[in-house]
Write an enzyme that holds these catalytic residues in place. Structure first.
Site, PDB file in Angstrom:
ATOM      1  N   LYS A  35     -35.050 -17.528  27.520  1.00 49.26           N
ATOM      2  CA  LYS A  35     -36.438 -18.001  27.623  1.00 49.26           C
ATOM      3  C   LYS A  35     -36.591 -19.304  26.843  1.00 49.26           C
ATOM      4  CE  LYS A  35     -37.801 -15.021  23.769  1.00 49.26           C
ATOM      5  NZ  LYS A  35     -38.458 -13.752  23.417  1.00 49.26           N
ATOM      6  N   TYR A 265     -43.698 -42.801   3.059  1.00 51.64           N
ATOM      7  CA  TYR A 265     -45.154 -42.677   3.031  1.00 51.64           C
ATOM      8  C   TYR A 265     -45.610 -41.805   1.868  1.00 51.64           C
ATOM      9  CZ  TYR A 265     -45.511 -44.636   7.754  1.00 51.64           C
ATOM     10  OH  TYR A 265     -45.474 -45.451   8.853  1.00 51.64           O
TER      11      TYR A 265
HETATM   12  C1  LIG Z   1     -37.359 -13.026  22.819  1.00 50.96           C
HETATM   13  C2  LIG Z   1     -37.074 -11.616  23.124  1.00 50.96           C
HETATM   14  C3  LIG Z   1     -35.841 -11.059  22.773  1.00 50.96           C
HETATM   15  C4  LIG Z   1     -34.798 -11.814  21.969  1.00 50.96           C
HETATM   16  O1  LIG Z   1     -35.180 -11.851  20.630  1.00 50.96           O
HETATM   17  P1  LIG Z   1     -34.259 -12.496  19.498  1.00 50.96           P
HETATM   18  O2  LIG Z   1     -34.966 -12.223  18.239  1.00 50.96           O
HETATM   19  O3  LIG Z   1     -34.186 -13.951  19.798  1.00 50.96           O
HETATM   20  O4  LIG Z   1     -32.933 -11.835  19.620  1.00 50.96           O
HETATM   21  C5  LIG Z   1     -35.605  -9.748  23.146  1.00 50.96           C
HETATM   22  N1  LIG Z   1     -36.531  -9.031  23.832  1.00 50.96           N
HETATM   23  C6  LIG Z   1     -37.725  -9.532  24.177  1.00 50.96           C
HETATM   24  C7  LIG Z   1     -38.707  -8.690  24.907  1.00 50.96           C
HETATM   25  C8  LIG Z   1     -38.048 -10.839  23.827  1.00 50.96           C
HETATM   26  O5  LIG Z   1     -39.239 -11.337  24.162  1.00 50.96           O
END
Ligand SMILES: *Cc1c(COP(=O)(O)O)cnc(C)c1O
Length: 374
Positions: A35, A265
């Protein structure tokens, strides 16, 4: 010449981390979570490294389409399921599996016209209170889904809120196990933290409900990208994870400052002795957090040193006092791996900014050129 800044994606490290997650999961199949454009790495850029995954898990239908365009014919799971009825047509066309977390999604399935039933993952809200059916409503959701001709196999899924911390997963596990014990179907529970910290020996399975943690499918994300889900308690090196993204830029100016001279800055850093500083062609518009204070670790030609003063839009100053050989054109590694093999964990930089590795990866700016290496 383009600005001398470059992000590098390390294919061998992606492969290594996937293998590492697979080992932790025993016999479980592994969803590579891609994702958010593969946590900022780029889906197309990580695909080669994740070829050995059993499936890809993501949120956007657009990203699912891109994975299919890369030639992936195996499973793809929509972690939030569909957002509208017409998404189900795309699920049919692209053979996507999807999460069902609310009544509205069951209604959409019931209204979907198809001859090919779809594989779904029914999500329980076991305590995270984000997505999913409450435990007491889970079985009726299952029964309703199971009666739909549009639905094929139903898998059972939940997500842990505290797998990375002291609360752990026991309470949520107990809720999930109590409700699902006699339901058929595959299970999927673990994110990276649960997989690395709470996976248990499958041999203990018969007696210990904790064994369910590993179950049939695991869902690692962040671990695949070489960041420790429970930093600073453990580092990526502790979990044998390798950095998959390096952000590096060149030193484009050198300044000699006198005692009392300030940097950047707001003059937040003032020298208490004469110093030599380097100005690096990377700033917050590249995705380097502006909230990183003086003292954030950085490597210059592979040697550990620190940032000085405020991060500006296009530049950061670094301390060259302990790196006398460095000069114009030297390489500053903001996170990841330097040419000499030295590693600056993205988690160490994120912690200085008060955030996590996830956010830094995802925020890599569009303007930064990206190269994929072996
Ligand atoms: C993002 C997500 C994961 C992965 O999580 P990590 O902490 O990056 O391993 C797993 N399951 C679901 C439902 C997620 O949304």
């Amino acid at each position: 010449m383009p600005r001398p800044i470059l992000a590098t994606i390390h294919t061998a490290a992606l492969r290594h981390n996937l293998e590492r997650a697979r080992r932790a999961g025993g016999d479980a199949r592994v969803w590579a979570v891609v994702k958010a454009n593969a946590y900022g790495h780029g889906i197309e850029r990580v695909f080669e490294g994740f070829r050995a995954a059993d499936g890809f898990a993501l949120l956007d239908l657009d990203e699912a389409q891109r994975v299919r365009q890369l030639g992936w014919r195996g499973p793809i799971l929509l972690l939030e399921g569909v957002f509208a009825l017409r998404d189900l047509e795309l699920c049919s066309r692209l053979e996507l599996w999807h999460t069902v977390h609310c009544t509205e999604q069951i209604d959409m399935l019931a209204a979907h016209k198809t001859n090919v039933p779809q594989r779904v993952f029914l999500k329980m809200n076991s305590g995270m209170n984000r997505l999913g059916f409450a435990p007491e409503r889970y079985r009726s959701a299952w029964t309703r889904l199971n009666a739909l001709p549009q639905v094929d196999e139903i898998s059972l899924m939940t997500h842990f809120s505290d797998a990375d911390g002291p609360r752990g997963v026991a309470q949520q596990m107990a809720r999930f196990a109590a409700i699902t014990r006699d339901l058929p179907g595959e299970r999927s529970l673990c994110n990276s933290a649960a997989l690395l910290r709470h996976a248990v020996d499958p041999m203990a399975a018969a007696t210990d409900p904790q064994t369910l943690v590993v179950s049939d499918w695991v869902r690692p994300g962040i671990a695949l990208y070489g960041s420790a889900p429970d930093y600073p308690q453990h580092t990526a090196a502790h979990w044998d994870l390798q950095p998959t993204m390096t952000l590096a830029a060149k030193i484009i100016a050198i300044q000699a400052i006198q005692t009392g001279g300030s940097v950047g800055y707001g003059s937040t850093f003032v020298a208490d002795q004469p110093m030599r500083i380097g100005v690096v062609a990377c700033g917050y518009a590249d995705g380097y957090p502006r909230s990183c204070p003086t003292g954030t670790p950085v490597l210059v030609d592979g040697v550990p040193t620190r940032t000085l003063g405020r991060v500006s839009m296009d530049m950061i100053a670094v301390d060259l006092s302990d790196v006398p050989q460095a000069g114009m054109g030297s390489t500053a590694t903001l996170w990841g791996r330097a040419a000499n093999g030295a590693v600056l964990p993205i988690d160490a930089v994120a912690a200085m900014a008060g955030t996590v590795g996830y956010e830094l990866m995802c925020a890599l700016a569009q303007r930064v050129p990206v190269e994929v290496s072996e």
